[in-house]
Design a protein around this motif. Structure first.
Motif, mmCIF file in Angstrom:
data_model
loop_
_atom_site.group_PDB
_atom_site.id
_atom_site.type_symbol
_atom_site.label_atom_id
_atom_site.label_comp_id
_atom_site.label_asym_id
_atom_site.label_seq_id
_atom_site.Cartn_x
_atom_site.Cartn_y
_atom_site.Cartn_z
ATOM 1 N N THR A 101 0.839 -1.187 0.000
ATOM 2 C CA THR A 101 0.000 0.000 0.000
ATOM 3 C C THR A 101 0.877 1.240 0.000
ATOM 4 O O THR A 101 1.871 1.313 0.714
ATOM 5 C CB THR A 101 -0.896 0.013 1.258
ATOM 6 O OG1 THR A 101 -1.696 -1.172 1.239
ATOM 7 C CG2 THR A 101 -1.781 1.237 1.286
ATOM 8 N N ILE A 102 0.489 2.211 -0.816
ATOM 9 C CA ILE A 102 1.255 3.459 -0.923
ATOM 10 C C ILE A 102 0.580 4.522 -0.072
ATOM 11 O O ILE A 102 -0.628 4.721 -0.158
ATOM 12 C CB ILE A 102 1.300 3.937 -2.387
ATOM 13 C CG1 ILE A 102 1.793 2.831 -3.268
ATOM 14 C CG2 ILE A 102 2.081 5.234 -2.498
ATOM 15 C CD1 ILE A 102 3.108 2.931 -3.850
ATOM 16 N N ASN A 103 1.376 5.194 0.714
ATOM 17 C CA ASN A 103 0.923 6.351 1.478
ATOM 18 C C ASN A 103 1.717 7.555 1.002
ATOM 19 O O ASN A 103 2.791 7.399 0.407
ATOM 20 C CB ASN A 103 1.134 6.123 2.980
ATOM 21 C CG ASN A 103 0.258 5.003 3.494
ATOM 22 O OD1 ASN A 103 -0.958 5.065 3.383
ATOM 23 N ND2 ASN A 103 0.870 3.964 4.037
ATOM 24 N N PHE A 104 1.208 8.733 1.287
ATOM 25 C CA PHE A 104 1.873 9.956 0.849
ATOM 26 C C PHE A 104 2.107 10.855 2.045
ATOM 27 O O PHE A 104 1.292 10.916 2.951
ATOM 28 C CB PHE A 104 1.025 10.684 -0.200
ATOM 29 C CG PHE A 104 0.811 9.864 -1.433
ATOM 30 C CD1 PHE A 104 1.748 9.867 -2.451
ATOM 31 C CD2 PHE A 104 -0.310 9.067 -1.564
ATOM 32 C CE1 PHE A 104 1.569 9.096 -3.581
ATOM 33 C CE2 PHE A 104 -0.506 8.288 -2.696
ATOM 34 C CZ PHE A 104 0.445 8.304 -3.703
ATOM 35 N N ARG A 105 3.238 11.559 1.999
ATOM 36 C CA ARG A 105 3.551 12.502 3.058
ATOM 37 C C ARG A 105 4.323 13.672 2.478
ATOM 38 O O ARG A 105 4.987 13.542 1.454
ATOM 39 C CB ARG A 105 4.345 11.845 4.178
ATOM 40 C CG ARG A 105 5.738 11.398 3.768
ATOM 41 C CD ARG A 105 6.493 10.757 4.937
ATOM 42 N NE ARG A 105 7.784 10.259 4.530
ATOM 43 C CZ ARG A 105 8.889 10.980 4.424
ATOM 44 N NH1 ARG A 105 8.865 12.281 4.695
ATOM 45 N NH2 ARG A 105 10.032 10.444 4.050
ATOM 46 N N ILE A 142 6.174 12.685 -0.917
ATOM 47 C CA ILE A 142 6.909 11.421 -0.971
ATOM 48 C C ILE A 142 5.932 10.266 -0.851
ATOM 49 O O ILE A 142 5.058 10.256 0.025
ATOM 50 C CB ILE A 142 7.972 11.355 0.136
ATOM 51 C CG1 ILE A 142 9.001 12.464 -0.068
ATOM 52 C CG2 ILE A 142 8.645 9.980 0.160
ATOM 53 C CD1 ILE A 142 10.094 12.505 0.976
ATOM 54 N N ALA A 143 6.089 9.285 -1.734
ATOM 55 C CA ALA A 143 5.315 8.049 -1.672
ATOM 56 C C ALA A 143 6.089 7.062 -0.813
ATOM 57 O O ALA A 143 7.294 6.877 -1.002
ATOM 58 C CB ALA A 143 5.111 7.483 -3.082
ATOM 59 N N THR A 144 5.385 6.447 0.120
ATOM 60 C CA THR A 144 6.029 5.502 1.026
ATOM 61 C C THR A 144 5.230 4.205 1.084
ATOM 62 O O THR A 144 4.020 4.190 0.836
ATOM 63 C CB THR A 144 6.136 6.074 2.460
ATOM 64 O OG1 THR A 144 4.833 6.225 3.000
ATOM 65 C CG2 THR A 144 6.838 7.415 2.477
ATOM 66 N N THR A 145 5.936 3.147 1.411
ATOM 67 C CA THR A 145 5.286 1.892 1.781
ATOM 68 C C THR A 145 5.633 1.680 3.247
ATOM 69 O O THR A 145 6.333 2.501 3.850
ATOM 70 C CB THR A 145 5.814 0.712 0.939
ATOM 71 O OG1 THR A 145 7.194 0.505 1.223
ATOM 72 C CG2 THR A 145 5.613 0.955 -0.551
ATOM 73 N N SER A 146 5.191 0.591 3.796
ATOM 74 C CA SER A 146 5.516 0.332 5.197
ATOM 75 C C SER A 146 7.021 0.175 5.395
ATOM 76 O O SER A 146 7.532 0.396 6.484
ATOM 77 C CB SER A 146 4.794 -0.921 5.683
ATOM 78 O OG SER A 146 5.152 -2.027 4.875
ATOM 79 N N ALA A 147 7.722 -0.156 4.331
ATOM 80 C CA ALA A 147 9.147 -0.448 4.459
ATOM 81 C C ALA A 147 10.068 0.707 4.068
ATOM 82 O O ALA A 147 11.178 0.801 4.585
ATOM 83 C CB ALA A 147 9.493 -1.670 3.617
ATOM 84 N N GLU A 148 9.634 1.576 3.119
ATOM 85 C CA GLU A 148 10.579 2.570 2.612
ATOM 86 C C GLU A 148 9.904 3.656 1.787
ATOM 87 O O GLU A 148 8.757 3.527 1.378
ATOM 88 C CB GLU A 148 11.638 1.881 1.758
ATOM 89 C CG GLU A 148 11.052 1.235 0.506
ATOM 90 C CD GLU A 148 12.055 0.431 -0.289
ATOM 91 O OE1 GLU A 148 13.206 0.863 -0.438
ATOM 92 O OE2 GLU A 148 11.661 -0.645 -0.772
#
Length: 147
Positions: A3-7, A55-61
């Motif tokens: 899953t992609i999250n944004f910050r 920035i697009a993030t996953t749980s890992a990076e």
């Protein structure tokens, strides 16, 4: 891909952003103008505030980012960067669509410039951007939100 999250980027992200920019864009810049490390560093750090990056993030990076600047009559998509390891998985499309969503919410065109030797030009055309000019090195493109 997870899953992609944004910050929003922070100052502490700028080195990763610059190194990712350098890894993915230096070949095109080198072939167009030649790569000058000091010039590129100053241009990046002096002209792109951390607040312009999502920035697009996953749980890992962190897996990619884009920089968008709001102008009076448009949004400017300064760059989309996806590390080589994460390319070809639809992440670039997701990032551009997120930028397009911002333009739609603000009811402003989304503009960009892409080096002519960069194959991303065809990618942007595929995502609904239209060519609206060029100079010696770059194609100028624009996407208009639906009314």
């Amino acid at each position: 891909m997870n899953t992609i999250n944004f910050r929003k980027a922070e100052k502490s992200d700028m080195d990763w952003l610059y190194e990712t920019f350098k890894a993915t864009m230096s070949d095109y810049i080198e072939k167009t103008w030649g790569w000058n490390e000091l010039f590129q560093q100053h241009g990046f750090y002096d002209n792109l505030p951390p607040s312009s990056f999502i920035i697009a993030t996953t749980s890992a990076e962190d897996v990619g980012a884009y920089s968008i600047l709001e102008k009076n009559d448009h949004l400017w998509l300064e760059m989309v960067i996806v590390p080589f390891l994460h390319q070809g998985k639809g992440l670039g499309r997701t990032l551009v669509e997120k930028a397009q969503q911002s333009a739609k919410e603000k009811q402003k065109p989304l503009r960009l410039s892409v080096l002519k030797i960069n194959p991303a030009r065809d990618f942007y055309l595929h995502l609904g951007f239209e060519s609206n000019g060029e100079d010696t090195w770059s194609s100028k493109m624009e996407w208009n939100p639906p009314l």
